[in-house]
Structures are given as C-alpha cells and as structure tokens.
Enzyme design. Structure first.
Site, PDB file in Angstrom:
ATOM      1  N   ASP A 187       0.814  -1.214   0.000  1.00  0.00           N
ATOM      2  CA  ASP A 187       0.000   0.000   0.000  1.00  0.00           C
ATOM      3  C   ASP A 187       0.846   1.262   0.000  1.00  0.00           C
ATOM      4  O   ASP A 187       2.045   1.234   0.268  1.00  0.00           O
ATOM      5  CB  ASP A 187      -1.121  -0.048   1.048  1.00  0.00           C
ATOM      6  CG  ASP A 187      -0.692   0.326   2.444  1.00  0.00           C
ATOM      7  OD1 ASP A 187       0.466   0.727   2.627  1.00  0.00           O
ATOM      8  OD2 ASP A 187      -1.542   0.220   3.349  1.00  0.00           O
ATOM      9  N   GLU A 231      -6.115   2.252  -0.937  1.00  0.00           N
ATOM     10  CA  GLU A 231      -4.766   2.389  -1.523  1.00  0.00           C
ATOM     11  C   GLU A 231      -3.991   1.080  -1.409  1.00  0.00           C
ATOM     12  O   GLU A 231      -2.781   1.060  -1.438  1.00  0.00           O
ATOM     13  CB  GLU A 231      -4.008   3.536  -0.849  1.00  0.00           C
ATOM     14  CG  GLU A 231      -3.533   3.294   0.574  1.00  0.00           C
ATOM     15  CD  GLU A 231      -4.578   3.627   1.651  1.00  0.00           C
ATOM     16  OE1 GLU A 231      -5.793   3.552   1.373  1.00  0.00           O
ATOM     17  OE2 GLU A 231      -4.153   3.951   2.770  1.00  0.00           O
TER      18      GLU A 231
END
Ligand SMILES: [Mg+2]
Length: 318
Positions: A187, A231
């Site tokens: 991420d 994300e």
C-alpha cells in the site's frame, strides 16, 4: 481469441467473430471439411478427425466453440463431451453436437453430457452458420461482461471479485502440482496525508498512475495485479518461489519511487509503497485469505520498519 476483443468492446459486431476459433471434430473427413469450410466464412475454423487427439488440440488451440460429431469410433462424441466438461481447462468451452440421429435417447444423451446445442445432419449451411454465430456472439458478450465485472473502475486493474473467483483457481493448480504460490500485499505510504494535502481527485490520479506502473511491472501471463481496496493492492504470483517474489517486490518499490510523484509528507519527498509478501507451497487446507493475511503481517512489519521497503515470509525452508 475472444480475449483480444475485450480491448475493442465498443466495436462489437459480426466482424468480431473472425478472431473466434472453432474446432470441428468428425471422424468423417469430408463432413469435417464441409463444416469447417462453412464456418471459415466468418470465423477461424479447424478440424480433427481423431477423437483421441481432441483434448490436446483444445489445450493448444483454446477454441471458443467445439462442434462434435456424435458417432465416432474409439470415443463417441457424448463420451468426449463428458470428459471436456469435467476438466477445468475445457469445461467452459461450449459444445455443439452434430448428429444424424433423430431418436429421443441420443438427443437426451447429448444434453445430459453437457452439450450446449446440436444440429441435425445432413447439415443445412444457413442453419449451421446462424447457430454458430449466435453461440460465438453470446460467448463474446459474456466474456466482455465478465471482464467488466472483474475490473476496478478507477484503475482498470482487476478487483477483489476477480481475486476470489479466478485467482483461487491458480491456487488450486499450485496445490495440485505441488508448486510455490506467492502473494504480495502493498500500500501507498502516508496516503491519507497525500489526500489531505493534494485533495481526493489528486489522490485518485495518484492511484491510477501507481496502478499503471504495477501493470507494467507484472509481465508473465498468470501474474495479476489487483486493487484490493482503497490504496491497497495485491499481486498474485503463481509458480513463484520466494526469490522470484522478492525480485518482483523490489522492482515494484523501485518503479513506484521512480515515478517521482511529489509527496511533501513522505520523507523521501515522493510517493512510495510498502510491501509484504508470503510465499508458500500450499496444502489442501490453505486458503487465499491465509496467504493474504500472512503477507499483510509482513506489510505491517515493513511499515513499522520505516516504510518504502519490502518484508516477507516464506515456508520455503521449513
Ligand atoms: Mg461420425
């Protein structure tokens, strides 16, 4: 191949059929040639006369439709169809039977073997053409719809739905073939402050750019980049040991940093990612979530250790 049509879905029409592959199976070569000739008018058709070679031919050709003669020596069309429908590699290929037999029992056997349609011999060219076109057009529509349902709308990467309905099959193969299977979870570092600083539209654009970069790093046909949510991304690497997985992970970190997307709240000054991986030779009880959870723990370690790095676990040396 139907897959190539997905890129041109806005142009879906009968011309799209020319990329479709039809395999005609008939022990009578003249009959096979006639059917192949009729279909060659609008699609890519090939024939085999030996029913024993069909399975190998299917793996090589990846046909979008198989037309199967019912009466064949060695292996009948009905037997062959049952085999095709019970193998993971061929179960989704539609089968159309061609039979001279009008009796109830033969037709019942065709349907029960998993056949999708059949046509009566002697074949009427016009009817064969329309039936084959209908099946192929439906296949194309289904493939396009399936592809749309498997894509994340923001980044065009695959989504979670794809992970749990398709990538699980690669895990099954890894179990069956006793092969390594690797997952990377990654991420974006400090992404919340990226959104707070530059706004959500810039955040979305950043995710798109990162996703494109991921898609460029993932080369091999069975490797997949997935937007897992927010994300967070997952990279599935079948048939990959910890060494191979580490090398992909490092390449990802380098590639993202080299994008040089400004990020004033990241100590590096640019957008970076942290990644965790898990490499495993899965046992029958291993689930995709088990592997993702382990990779997630490694990701947590990478975050704790200062971000912009790769950590991982492997059962390679156990
Ligand atoms: Mg025959």
């Amino acid at each position: 191949m139907i897959e190539t049509l997905i890129q041109h879905k806005h142009q879906l029409n009968e011309g799209s059929l020319k990329n479709c592959k039809v395999l005609v199976v008939d022990d009578d070569e003249i009959s096979a040639q006639i059917i192949t000739h009729i279909i060659s008018d609008f699609a890519n058709a090939q024939y085999v006369c030996n029913s024993a070679s069909v399975f190998t031919k299917c793996l090589e050709l990846r046909p979008d439709l198989i037309i199967l003669d019912v009466n064949m020596p060695i292996k009948s069309g009905v037997e062959l169809c049952k085999e095709l429908k019970s193998s993971i590699e061929t179960e989704d290929i539609p089968v159309m039977f061609a039979t001279a037999s009008l009796d109830h029992d033969t037709q019942k056997a065709c349907w029960e073997a998993g056949g999708d349609d059949f046509i009566i011999k002697p074949i009427l060219a016009m009817t064969l053409m329309h039936r084959v076109k209908n099946i192929l057009m439906n296949e194309i529509r289904m493939t396009v719809l399936k592809d749309i349902s498997f894509r994340d709308s923001l980044t065009s990467l695959y989504n979670r739905h794809y992970l749990y309905s398709e990538v699980v099959n690669s895990l099954k193969s890894a179990k069956r073939d006793n092969e390594y299977f690797s997952i990377i979870v990654l991420d974006l570092d400090y992404f919340k402050s990226y959104n707070d600083t530059y706004g959500h539209l810039a955040g979305d654009e950043c995710l798109r750019v990162v996703a494109n970069a991921l898609a460029r790093v993932i080369h091999r046909p069975h490797d997949t980049a997935i937007r897992f949510g927010g994300e967070e991304f997952v990279i599935a690497l079948p048939k990959t040991d910890s060494k191979g997985c580490e090398s992909v992970g490092k390449r990802i970190l380098k590639t993202i940093e080299a994008l040089c997307i400004p990020h004033e709240h990241n100590p590096t000054g640019v957008v970076t990612v942290s990644a965790g991986y898990m490499t495993i030779k899965p046992t029958t009880s291993t689930t995709l979530d088990d592997i993702i959870n382990q990779a997630d723990l490694a990701l947590y370690e990478a975050k704790e250790a200062g971000r912009n790095r790769l950590c991982g676990f492997s059962d390679t040396y156990r």
